[in-house]
Motif scaffolding. Structure first.
Motif, PDB file in Angstrom:
ATOM      1  N   ALA A   1       0.693  -1.171  -0.060  1.00  0.00           N
ATOM      2  CA  ALA A   1       0.147   0.196  -0.115  1.00  0.00           C
ATOM      3  C   ALA A   1       0.931   1.170  -0.160  1.00  0.00           C
ATOM      4  O   ALA A   1       1.753   1.525   0.940  1.00  0.00           O
ATOM      5  N   LEU A   2       0.836   2.095  -1.295  1.00  0.00           N
ATOM      6  CA  LEU A   2       1.745   2.929  -1.234  1.00  0.00           C
ATOM      7  C   LEU A   2       1.231   4.454  -1.199  1.00  0.00           C
ATOM      8  O   LEU A   2       0.167   4.570  -1.731  1.00  0.00           O
ATOM      9  N   THR A   3       2.040   5.322  -0.801  1.00  0.00           N
ATOM     10  CA  THR A   3       1.287   6.804  -0.853  1.00  0.00           C
ATOM     11  C   THR A   3       1.685   7.344  -2.063  1.00  0.00           C
ATOM     12  O   THR A   3       2.390   6.914  -3.195  1.00  0.00           O
ATOM     13  N   HIS A   4       0.730   8.351  -2.250  1.00  0.00           N
ATOM     14  CA  HIS A   4       0.848   9.113  -3.684  1.00  0.00           C
ATOM     15  C   HIS A   4       0.538  10.594  -3.136  1.00  0.00           C
ATOM     16  O   HIS A   4      -0.568  10.757  -2.290  1.00  0.00           O
ATOM     17  N   ASP A   5       0.836  11.622  -4.001  1.00  0.00           N
ATOM     18  CA  ASP A   5       0.577  12.860  -3.828  1.00  0.00           C
ATOM     19  C   ASP A   5      -0.750  13.468  -4.112  1.00  0.00           C
ATOM     20  O   ASP A   5      -1.353  14.309  -3.558  1.00  0.00           O
ATOM     21  N   SER A   6      -1.271  12.411  -5.024  1.00  0.00           N
ATOM     22  CA  SER A   6      -2.732  12.819  -5.495  1.00  0.00           C
ATOM     23  C   SER A   6      -3.903  12.264  -4.416  1.00  0.00           C
ATOM     24  O   SER A   6      -4.937  12.582  -4.767  1.00  0.00           O
ATOM     25  N   LEU A   7      -3.512  11.505  -3.547  1.00  0.00           N
ATOM     26  CA  LEU A   7      -4.502  11.033  -2.559  1.00  0.00           C
ATOM     27  C   LEU A   7      -4.582  11.808  -1.224  1.00  0.00           C
ATOM     28  O   LEU A   7      -3.706  12.741  -1.058  1.00  0.00           O
ATOM     29  N   VAL A   8      -5.585  11.751  -0.557  1.00  0.00           N
ATOM     30  CA  VAL A   8      -5.746  12.491   0.720  1.00  0.00           C
ATOM     31  C   VAL A   8      -4.662  12.499   1.552  1.00  0.00           C
ATOM     32  O   VAL A   8      -4.019  11.453   1.787  1.00  0.00           O
TER      33      VAL A   8
END
Length: 1006
Positions: free
Chosen positions: A462-469
């Motif tokens: 489960a990876l973070t991303h700048d477009s997500l909350v």
């Protein structure tokens, strides 16, 4: 004073003055403060509390008392001075002026020889010579006053009286009717025996006892936070129901923990020593509170068991009784061994499993002990060989990975990606998948993966991303809940044997993804901490993709937390049997070092290290580990849910106890004392504490119950009499000493005390003897002759009548309404309805009263949560104490607030509503009479029926014209509103019920 003079008139014989009865009360009240036991406060070196002191030569031939000669007695000469004379005794400034009647008694006593006697309560208990039972002793005195017993009460009154006195509940109509129709000579005794055997007897008696020992659910001082002691209340209820001998009951409470091999019940009983008030205030002084606790214990023990005010000797010798300050601190020293923190939170130190829990705990511990991996291998040679082979293969793979510096996981390029909820799932350059567009409340992702050879499992990142909350890995608030994970190969489900993650939110472990439930799942606390997370899922058996094949993985998001979907993820596969989350050999450094050594060259410890580590992850042992984990989890869950209790534990070295000058806790110069019994009270040889050892709480308890102790049996017998007659034989239940009141019938008190002691301290036998007496069965109305000769009922020429205790007022309403839940005994304290905001001033921390649910709302009052600072307001209205100190007798008030509580407190309104439902089922012309009989066991008089019929008619008309008001009334309380009864009719019946529940007769015992 008026009461004292009435007492004298009723008790003084025609000839002769009795010292204990007539003179001691006067001297104690007016003289002993300056001329008594307290040496430091004694004036003119004169003692009037002893014969030796009163008859001593004061110098120059002056004597305070000269037997037979008041005119030569300096004390009398001073007493007989004019009230304004500066030498008058007692001095005018003390405002203790003697009345003419008191002066006359003192003069007559001196004339008759000024005979002194030991205080009546300190004399040995003596069974009266030639005295009969209760009725004979009472009748003798009545005849002397030209009276006799009042007539026996009717059967309905007797049935209600016995039920209130023995159970704290009103009888049901069926019980009253059966008793009324039973004309056998044994009918009354049969009813008494039935009630004594009823479990509600223990609950009724517990209310009396819990007042004495100041039982509460909170600590009292400062923050008044909760303490866990409800098991002690259950012990008390059981003890009274099982008729535990009073000596055993006493010993277990004071020293249950000191008995040889104490049982769980005896340990719980020792919780008595932990019931006192404590504090969690940060600025409190530990030394001060140790003194406060010691004094509290001395006060309580002495009042509960001895009917004595030894607490008055904390700062100086007692002014009215022969208790010295040394006695006070010597008694305190008995409790210096109780292990406790003087300030701060008190952690329960005993777990109390139910029989069912105890059985299951034993089963789980047996499983955890007997079904370990080592024992499985020892009992299954085939399994042991397979494990050895698998371990060798794992070692080779791990070493190969180390040599290559490679990863056991291969990131897979997804063949297809589908969202059941309509999200846009787009593959990224690193083969991760990013979600965008619509974000449904719930969604499932199905991903098809391509590979070759044997696949043992897959890994989810489960990876973070700048477009997500919050730049997280979730499309919700930063967190996701993955409720399920599954895989299919060639259209068939692939069983996942285990799951492991690098991080799990509390109560949301990754194993939840395998339980098939939509209301659980794996969560990562992403709304509080943003980070990449990883989990792996290993198959029970590998799937074979051959040279090239596919399988599907489904990620399910079916949580009640809407839109908690993973926003970016990546999948990998492995051909390793025992991969780690990171892909390398995930082993501790010491295991890794042992692993690098040739198997044949490892020493026994190194072999064990490697084997233990492998077995902690070996697929062959997955089921065994799962079982062990589940058993451990279940055991932990049970142990966390167990009822707990604060109990006594003895310190290996008791604390030092000093005599404190004026009770000053800062004083470090006082004499150190050891545990010792009050010096002036008698002891049997077997109760003397040997000089070669320190006295214990067990020694104290055994002396309290010793035959030589004159106080214990009298104290308990006096209080039992009060429960069933409304007043003690000695009116002051908390003080049988100098400031108390002499018994109206000393022979009767000694008779009951002797009977109680000689019966083996049989409580139920004592109770039965009292309620079987003719005196108990009298009417409670007063005849003109008795009103004149015995206005205060000092001679017990009739029964008493009084409002029942606060708990029983509530219990009665619930019983009449059939809401009362009395199917079980004991349990944790419950919280019925309470006015909103009543706890608003409780701080450290702030608290809010949360009412219970279901049966908790309708349990008996004895189980109500008892907050010392803010006791339940309905209880307070009916005179329940705060239980900060011993309460030997509750006051009885008659105030408007009581009527307001009965009319408006939700529990009484709800009880009226349910009682009203019962009334509404009767024919309309029978409702008033039927309701009255259901509540009071009798038919209403014509006047009563007229008043209630008019009330019912007016209320019916009112609610017929205002249905909204009727519906509002019927909503009060958690129990469902009636069905099939018109709202106006149900509301009118509720109003009728409220009036009956508020009636004096409903809440009183006659």
């Amino acid at each position: 004073m008026k009461r004292f003079l009435i007492f004298l008139a009723l008790t003084s014989p025609v000839f002769g003055v009795d010292f204990n009865r007539d003179i001691r009360p006067i001297l104690s009240d007016k003289c002993f403060a300056c001329h008594g036991f307290d040496e430091k406060e004694r004036k003119a070196d004169l003692r009037l509390d002893t014969k030796e002191g009163a008859f001593a030569d004061l110098g120059d031939g002056v004597f305070a008392l000269v037997p037979g000669k008041p005119e030569e007695s300096e004390a009398w000469l001073r007493i007989d001075l004019d009230a304004d004379d500066e030498d008058v005794m007692p001095p005018k400034k003390f405002h203790k002026e003697l009345t003419p009647e008191e002066k006359s008694l003192i003069k007559q006593w001196i004339k008759e020889g000024a005979e002194y006697e030991t205080h009546w309560s300190y004399k040995p208990v003596q069974r009266p010579d030639g005295a009969g039972k209760i009725d004979g002793i009472l009748e003798k005195r009545l005849v002397e006053k030209g009276l006799g017993f009042s007539p026996q009460a009717d059967k309905i009154t007797l049935a209600r009286r016995l039920h209130f006195d023995l159970l704290g509940l009103p009888p049901t109509p069926g019980v009253v009717e059966a008793f009324a129709n039973d004309d056998s000579p044994q009918a009354y005794e049969k009813l008494v025996d039935e009630l004594l055997a009823n479990p509600a007897f223990g609950e009724r008696m517990a209310v009396f006892w819990l007042d004495l020992v100041r039982y509460a659910d909170t600590i009292g001082y400062h923050s008044d936070t909760t303490m866990e002691v409800s098991a002690y209340r259950d012990y008390v209820i059981r003890a009274f129901n099982e008729n535990k001998p009073y000596d055993q009951f006493t010993i277990e409470q004071l020293a249950g923990d000191l008995l040889p091999n104490p049982t769980l019940e005896q340990k719980v009983a020792s919780g008595y020593n932990r019931l006192l008030q404590t504090t969690e205030e940060g600025g409190a002084q530990a030394a001060e509170y140790m003194v406060i606790h010691a004094a509290d214990r001395v006060r309580n023990v002495s009042e509960v068991w001895l009917g004595s005010t030894i607490g008055c000797a904390q700062c100086h010798d007692h002014k009215y009784d022969p208790f010295s300050q040394r006695d006070f601190y010597s008694l305190a020293a008995f409790f210096a061994d109780v292990k406790e923190k003087p300030i701060g939170k008190r952690v329960p130190n005993l777990k109390l499993p139910s029989p069912e829990q105890e059985k299951r705990i034993a089963e789980l511990r047996k499983n955890l002990e007997e079904k370990t991996v080592g024992k499985l291998k020892a009992s299954n040679a085939d399994l042991a060989q397979k494990l050895a082979d698998a371990q060798a293969k794992w070692e080779a793979e791990a070493l190969a990975i180390l040599e290559k510096g490679g990863d056991a996981w291969v990131i897979v390029d997804p063949v297809s990606i589908k969202s059941a909820g309509g999200q846009t799932l787009k593959k990224q350059e690193d083969f991760s998948v990013l979600a965008s567009g619509k974000n449904p409340a719930k969604d499932n992702y199905v991903v098809t993966l391509k590979g070759s050879g044997k696949v043992h499992g897959f890994r989810l990142e489960a990876l973070t991303h700048d477009s997500l909350v919050n730049k997280s890995s979730s499309r919700a608030n930063g967190n996701f809940v993955l409720t399920g994970v599954s895989a299919k190969h060639e259209g068939k489900p692939v069983r996942i044997a285990s799951a492991k993650a690098d991080f799990e939110q509390a109560n949301y472990p990754v194993n939840n993804t395998l339980d098939g439930k939509g209301n659980t799942g794996w969560a990562i606390d992403g709304h509080n901490q943003v980070a990449n997370r990883v989990a792996m899922f290993l198959f029970e058996a590998p799937i074979d993709l051959g040279e090239s094949g596919t399988f599907t993985v489904e990620l399910q998001h079916q949580s009640g937390f809407a839109k908690h979907n993973i926003g970016r993820f990546r999948l990998s596969t492995t051909d390793s049997q025992n991969p780690t989350l990171s892909g390398g050999p995930d082993v501790p450094p010491n295991v890794l070092a042992a692993l690098k050594i040739e198997p044949g060259l490892r020493d026994p410890n190194q072999k064990k290290l490697v084997a233990d580590h492998y077995q902690s992850t070996a697929p062959l042992l997955a089921d065994a580990r799962k079982n062990l984990d589940e058993w451990k989890k279940e055991l932990d869950g049970i142990e966390k849910s167990l009822q707990t209790m604060l109990v006594s534990e003895p310190l290996p070295q008791p604390r030092m106890t000093r005599i404190l000058d004026r009770g000053n806790w800062l004083d470090k110069n006082g004499e150190v004392v050891q545990p010792a019994l009050p010096a002036f009270l008698p002891k049997d040889a077997e109760n003397e504490i040997p000089e070669d050892r320190r006295g214990t709480r067990l020694d104290l308890a055994r002396w309290i119950m010793a035959e030589s102790n004159p106080l214990t049996a009298r104290t308990f017998a006096n209080r039992m009499w009060k429960l069933f007659f409304g007043a003690g034989i000695s009116r002051d239940l908390g003080d049988l000493g100098g400031q108390g009141q002499p018994p109206t019938h000393p022979e009767l008190l000694d008779f009951l005390a002797a009977e109680f002691r000689e019966s083996g301290w049989n409580v139920k036998a004592l109770v039965k003897q009292i309620v079987m007496s003719e005196a108990y069965r009298q009417v409670s109305t007063v005849s003109p002759a008795a009103q004149k000769a015995d206005p205060g009922n000092q001679l017990f020429s009739r029964q008493g009548r009084w409002r029942i205790e606060a708990e029983f007022v509530r219990d009665s309403a619930l019983r009449i309404s059939e809401l009362l839940f009395d199917e079980k005994l004991g349990g944790k304290s419950v919280k019925p309805y309470q006015p909103a905001g009543y706890w608003q001033h409780l701080n450290f921390p702030k608290r809010k009263w949360i009412p219970g649910k279901g049966e908790e709302l309708y349990r008996r009052g004895v189980y109500t949560f008892w907050c010392r600072t803010f006791p339940h307001p309905a209880m307070v209205a009916f005179d329940a104490p705060s239980r900060e100190e011993c309460t030997a007798e509750r006051p009885r008030s008659n105030i408007p607030q009581q009527a307001l509580v009965l009319l408006n407190d939700p529990v009484f309104v709800e009880a009226s509503r349910k009682f009203g439902e019962r009334i509404a089922k009767l024919p309309e012309n029978e409702r008033v009479a039927g309701a009255w009989k259901m509540a009071l066991s009798r038919e209403p008089t014509a006047e009563e029926a007229k008043i209630l019929n008019e009330l019912y008619a007016s209320q019916k008309a009112r609610y017929a014209a205002d249905e909204a008001a009727a519906n509002e009334l019927l909503k009060i309380g958690e129990s469902p509103a009636p069905s099939g009864i018109p709202a106006s009719e149900a509301a009118a019946c509720t109003s009728l019920a409220r009036a009956i529940i508020n009636a004096y007769e409903t809440t009183s015992r006659f």
